[in-house]
Every structure is written in C-alpha cells, then in structure tokens.
Motif scaffolding. Sequence first.
Motif, PDB file in Angstrom:
ATOM      1  N   MET A   1      14.729  10.860 -14.942  1.00 18.93           N
ATOM      2  CA  MET A   1      15.231  12.198 -15.207  1.00 18.93           C
ATOM      3  C   MET A   1      15.213  13.022 -13.929  1.00 18.93           C
ATOM      4  SD  MET A   1      13.837  14.931 -18.052  1.00 18.93           S
ATOM      5  CE  MET A   1      14.197  13.781 -19.374  1.00 18.93           C
ATOM      6  N   LYS A   2      16.247  13.803 -13.719  1.00 22.56           N
ATOM      7  CA  LYS A   2      16.303  14.673 -12.551  1.00 22.56           C
ATOM      8  C   LYS A   2      15.853  16.078 -12.942  1.00 22.56           C
ATOM      9  CE  LYS A   2      19.266  16.253  -8.779  1.00 22.56           C
ATOM     10  NZ  LYS A   2      20.639  16.228  -8.183  1.00 22.56           N
ATOM     11  N   ILE A   3      14.797  16.541 -12.285  1.00 22.88           N
ATOM     12  CA  ILE A   3      14.188  17.824 -12.615  1.00 22.88           C
ATOM     13  C   ILE A   3      14.289  18.754 -11.421  1.00 22.88           C
ATOM     14  CG2 ILE A   3      12.077  18.994 -13.362  1.00 22.88           C
ATOM     15  CD1 ILE A   3      11.132  16.266 -14.450  1.00 22.88           C
ATOM     16  N   ALA A   4      14.836  19.937 -11.641  1.00 23.58           N
ATOM     17  CA  ALA A   4      14.856  20.976 -10.619  1.00 23.58           C
ATOM     18  C   ALA A   4      13.698  21.917 -10.863  1.00 23.58           C
ATOM     19  CB  ALA A   4      16.169  21.748 -10.654  1.00 23.58           C
TER      20      ALA A   4
ATOM     21  N   ALA B   1      19.945  27.502  -5.557  1.00 23.48           N
ATOM     22  CA  ALA B   1      21.246  27.155  -6.133  1.00 23.48           C
ATOM     23  C   ALA B   1      21.536  25.668  -6.023  1.00 23.48           C
ATOM     24  CB  ALA B   1      22.350  27.966  -5.466  1.00 23.48           C
ATOM     25  N   GLU B   2      21.191  25.052  -4.899  1.00 23.70           N
ATOM     26  CA  GLU B   2      21.467  23.631  -4.714  1.00 23.70           C
ATOM     27  C   GLU B   2      20.544  22.763  -5.561  1.00 23.70           C
ATOM     28  OE1 GLU B   2      21.197  22.974  -0.537  1.00 23.70           O
ATOM     29  OE2 GLU B   2      23.178  23.814  -0.117  1.00 23.70           O
ATOM     30  N   ALA B   3      19.348  23.256  -5.849  1.00 18.53           N
ATOM     31  CA  ALA B   3      18.376  22.457  -6.598  1.00 18.53           C
ATOM     32  C   ALA B   3      18.848  22.145  -8.013  1.00 18.53           C
ATOM     33  CB  ALA B   3      17.030  23.176  -6.642  1.00 18.53           C
ATOM     34  N   VAL B   4      19.585  23.063  -8.629  1.00 18.91           N
ATOM     35  CA  VAL B   4      19.952  22.878 -10.036  1.00 18.91           C
ATOM     36  C   VAL B   4      21.180  22.001 -10.222  1.00 18.91           C
ATOM     37  CG1 VAL B   4      18.920  25.090 -10.644  1.00 18.91           C
ATOM     38  CG2 VAL B   4      21.367  24.982 -10.138  1.00 18.91           C
ATOM     39  N   VAL B   5      21.883  21.687  -9.146  1.00 22.00           N
ATOM     40  CA  VAL B   5      23.108  20.894  -9.252  1.00 22.00           C
ATOM     41  C   VAL B   5      22.769  19.485  -9.759  1.00 22.00           C
ATOM     42  CG1 VAL B   5      25.055  19.900  -8.009  1.00 22.00           C
ATOM     43  CG2 VAL B   5      24.248  22.206  -7.434  1.00 22.00           C
ATOM     44  N   GLY B   6      23.307  19.128 -10.889  1.00 24.22           N
ATOM     45  CA  GLY B   6      23.090  17.796 -11.444  1.00 24.22           C
ATOM     46  C   GLY B   6      21.751  17.603 -12.127  1.00 24.22           C
TER      47      GLY B   6
ATOM     48  N   THR C   1      11.812  36.778 -10.723  1.00 25.60           N
ATOM     49  CA  THR C   1      12.425  35.771 -11.590  1.00 25.60           C
ATOM     50  C   THR C   1      13.843  36.157 -11.966  1.00 25.60           C
ATOM     51  OG1 THR C   1      10.314  34.972 -12.473  1.00 25.60           O
ATOM     52  CG2 THR C   1      12.267  34.620 -13.830  1.00 25.60           C
ATOM     53  N   GLN C   2      14.035  37.412 -12.312  1.00 27.90           N
ATOM     54  CA  GLN C   2      15.373  37.868 -12.687  1.00 27.90           C
ATOM     55  C   GLN C   2      16.359  37.665 -11.535  1.00 27.90           C
ATOM     56  OE1 GLN C   2      12.426  39.328 -13.191  1.00 27.90           O
ATOM     57  NE2 GLN C   2      12.487  40.861 -14.824  1.00 27.90           N
ATOM     58  N   ASP C   3      15.936  38.004 -10.329  1.00 27.31           N
ATOM     59  CA  ASP C   3      16.815  37.847  -9.168  1.00 27.31           C
ATOM     60  C   ASP C   3      17.121  36.379  -8.891  1.00 27.31           C
ATOM     61  OD1 ASP C   3      16.801  40.585  -8.882  1.00 27.31           O
ATOM     62  OD2 ASP C   3      15.326  40.601  -7.255  1.00 27.31           O
ATOM     63  N   VAL C   4      16.110  35.527  -9.031  1.00 29.67           N
ATOM     64  CA  VAL C   4      16.304  34.099  -8.773  1.00 29.67           C
ATOM     65  C   VAL C   4      17.278  33.499  -9.784  1.00 29.67           C
ATOM     66  CG1 VAL C   4      15.183  31.844  -8.813  1.00 29.67           C
ATOM     67  CG2 VAL C   4      14.100  33.749  -7.618  1.00 29.67           C
ATOM     68  N   ILE C   5      17.103  33.834 -11.047  1.00 21.80           N
ATOM     69  CA  ILE C   5      18.006  33.305 -12.078  1.00 21.80           C
ATOM     70  C   ILE C   5      19.450  33.682 -11.772  1.00 21.80           C
ATOM     71  CG2 ILE C   5      18.680  33.572 -14.503  1.00 21.80           C
ATOM     72  CD1 ILE C   5      15.704  33.518 -15.196  1.00 21.80           C
ATOM     73  N   GLY C   6      19.633  34.875 -11.223  1.00 18.97           N
ATOM     74  CA  GLY C   6      20.975  35.308 -10.850  1.00 18.97           C
ATOM     75  C   GLY C   6      21.607  34.446  -9.776  1.00 18.97           C
ATOM     76  N   GLU C   7      20.786  33.692  -9.025  1.00 20.65           N
ATOM     77  CA  GLU C   7      21.296  32.829  -7.957  1.00 20.65           C
ATOM     78  C   GLU C   7      21.608  31.410  -8.426  1.00 20.65           C
ATOM     79  OE1 GLU C   7      18.943  32.837  -4.392  1.00 20.65           O
ATOM     80  OE2 GLU C   7      18.205  34.874  -4.747  1.00 20.65           O
ATOM     81  N   LEU C   8      21.236  31.087  -9.664  1.00 24.59           N
ATOM     82  CA  LEU C   8      21.325  29.694 -10.102  1.00 24.59           C
ATOM     83  C   LEU C   8      22.686  29.293 -10.650  1.00 24.59           C
ATOM     84  CD1 LEU C   8      17.844  29.244 -11.821  1.00 24.59           C
ATOM     85  CD2 LEU C   8      18.499  28.773  -9.454  1.00 24.59           C
ATOM     86  N   GLY C   9      23.544  30.256 -10.913  1.00 26.83           N
ATOM     87  CA  GLY C   9      24.860  29.929 -11.437  1.00 26.83           C
ATOM     88  C   GLY C   9      24.834  29.645 -12.932  1.00 26.83           C
ATOM     89  N   ASP C  10      25.828  28.933 -13.406  1.00 25.93           N
ATOM     90  CA  ASP C  10      25.999  28.656 -14.833  1.00 25.93           C
ATOM     91  C   ASP C  10      25.033  27.551 -15.277  1.00 25.93           C
ATOM     92  OD1 ASP C  10      26.860  28.391 -17.411  1.00 25.93           O
ATOM     93  OD2 ASP C  10      28.819  27.528 -16.903  1.00 25.93           O
ATOM     94  N   LEU C  11      24.149  27.896 -16.200  1.00 23.18           N
ATOM     95  CA  LEU C  11      23.173  26.926 -16.710  1.00 23.18           C
ATOM     96  C   LEU C  11      23.464  26.545 -18.158  1.00 23.18           C
ATOM     97  CD1 LEU C  11      19.857  28.404 -15.242  1.00 23.18           C
ATOM     98  CD2 LEU C  11      21.380  26.692 -14.238  1.00 23.18           C
ATOM     99  N   SER C  12      24.673  26.769 -18.602  1.00 23.93           N
ATOM    100  CA  SER C  12      25.043  26.468 -19.988  1.00 23.93           C
ATOM    101  C   SER C  12      24.755  25.006 -20.324  1.00 23.93           C
ATOM    102  CB  SER C  12      26.521  26.751 -20.210  1.00 23.93           C
ATOM    103  OG  SER C  12      26.813  28.114 -20.031  1.00 23.93           O
ATOM    104  N   GLY C  13      24.088  24.812 -21.453  1.00 24.83           N
ATOM    105  CA  GLY C  13      23.777  23.472 -21.923  1.00 24.83           C
ATOM    106  C   GLY C  13      22.558  22.842 -21.300  1.00 24.83           C
ATOM    107  N   LYS C  14      21.998  23.473 -20.278  1.00 25.95           N
ATOM    108  CA  LYS C  14      20.833  22.917 -19.589  1.00 25.95           C
ATOM    109  C   LYS C  14      19.539  23.211 -20.357  1.00 25.95           C
ATOM    110  CE  LYS C  14      22.914  21.561 -15.720  1.00 25.95           C
ATOM    111  NZ  LYS C  14      22.938  20.150 -15.255  1.00 25.95           N
ATOM    112  N   ILE C  15      18.585  22.304 -20.249  1.00 28.13           N
ATOM    113  CA  ILE C  15      17.228  22.583 -20.734  1.00 28.13           C
ATOM    114  C   ILE C  15      16.500  23.322 -19.626  1.00 28.13           C
ATOM    115  CG2 ILE C  15      15.028  21.573 -21.453  1.00 28.13           C
ATOM    116  CD1 ILE C  15      16.619  19.183 -22.535  1.00 28.13           C
ATOM    117  N   VAL C  16      15.990  24.500 -19.961  1.00 32.91           N
ATOM    118  CA  VAL C  16      15.283  25.329 -18.993  1.00 32.91           C
ATOM    119  C   VAL C  16      13.850  25.540 -19.471  1.00 32.91           C
ATOM    120  CG1 VAL C  16      15.158  27.584 -17.860  1.00 32.91           C
ATOM    121  CG2 VAL C  16      17.379  26.508 -18.241  1.00 32.91           C
ATOM    122  N   ILE C  17      12.896  25.080 -18.689  1.00 35.84           N
ATOM    123  CA  ILE C  17      11.480  25.289 -19.004  1.00 35.84           C
ATOM    124  C   ILE C  17      11.026  26.556 -18.308  1.00 35.84           C
ATOM    125  CG2 ILE C  17       9.144  24.376 -18.843  1.00 35.84           C
ATOM    126  CD1 ILE C  17      10.297  21.578 -18.795  1.00 35.84           C
TER     127      ILE C  17
END
Length: 212
Positions: free
Chosen positions: A1-4, A53-58, A73-89
């Motif tokens: 599994m690939k984990i960011a 941003a690069e960490a979440v790719v794939g 945290t709010q600012d960082v999430i804004g940098e991650l792009g579209d996370l639709s369908g992703k599992i976010v811990i």
Amino acid sequence: MKIAVIGSGNVGSNLANLFVLANHQVVLGSRDANKAKEIAEPLGENAQGTTYAEAVVGADVIVIATPWANNVTQDVIGELGDLSGKIVIDCTNPLAPDYMSNTLGHTTSSAEEIAKMIPGAKVVKAFNTIFAEVMTPGKQTFGENKGTGFYCGDYPEAKEVVAQLIQDAGFEPVDAGVLKNARYLEAMAQLNIQIAYGLGGGTDVAFRYMRR
C-alpha cells in the motif's frame, strides 16, 4: 500500500517509520522537501520525502499529521489538491498553541472540520490518542499488552483499511463508531496531555481498552 504521511514532525516521522517496517511504501510530505528527504532516507528504499502536494499523488491512504493551531492543518489541506475518493486518516487534535486545552469540543471536532474541507474524501480519525514517543519502533507494547489504537469514521470500507494499518503499526485497533465520536477521542487526547505534562506523568504511556 502506498501511504502519504503529511507532516514531518514526531508523529508523522514515527508513523512513517512504523508503516515502512510493515512493508508499506511511504511518501513523507513536508513544507520543506529537503527535511522530508532527510527523515525518509534512513528508512530505506520504501520511503521517500517530498512536498505536501507531491506526496499525495498516487497514494492509497493519506495521513494528516500536522498541527491544528494557527490554521496550519487547514492551510496544508488547501495545498493537497483534489482528494475525492481517498482514504484520509486524521491524526490531529484541536490543541491551543500551548497544548493544554482544546479549541473544539462539544459541537464539532477537528476530524469533522477536515471532512468539511475535503467532502469527497473518506475521513477516518485514528492515532490521535497515541503519543509520538509510543510510536517509536518497539514501544507499542507494555508488557504483553499492545497500546490501543482507537479509530472512528462514517465509511466502513475505509475503517477496515485503517484498522489494518493500526494493527500493522503495532497497536490494537478498537472501533469507536462514527466520525462524530472524534469529539470524544480528541478529549481523550487532551486528558492524556493533562496527565503527561500537567501532572508530570510523562509520554511513555498509552490507553488500553480491556475486554473480558
């Protein structure tokens, strides 16, 4: 599994180590990509460091391990792009800058607020009641007992994945219900802080949920 793993502090770096030891591929994301690379390098070929941003790719799973205070945290999430369908811990706690109180509680939680920020993602609260010290490899057990890893969320299939990752990290997973119950897990984390720092109990401690 690939984990960011998003966040290169003690929690993020220690979790990254535990996941690598469990044979997962880990990408550690930091605002300072060089810092992330320095942390990831000794973890071996299954770890690398880069930007948020690069960490979440794939990535199959994204772990948020950044400070809540000062809107980090709010600012960082804004940098991650579209996370639709992703599992976010969500590992965060809504701590005040001095850590000795929570800024959210009875009517919402940092987990619920994060779910609002990324409405297409499957957010699961986990790892927030465990001190970073106990995430150090080899410190997950106390005698014969594993520390408890509580988790909660609204997506059963995502919770199954997170429960397995909690187990892979060396803890005993315990389902705490729906995401709304993150309000109680975040309060538990603050109780842990009060005992550890306010009363001098130290951070080499963990909750243990016992069953007969």
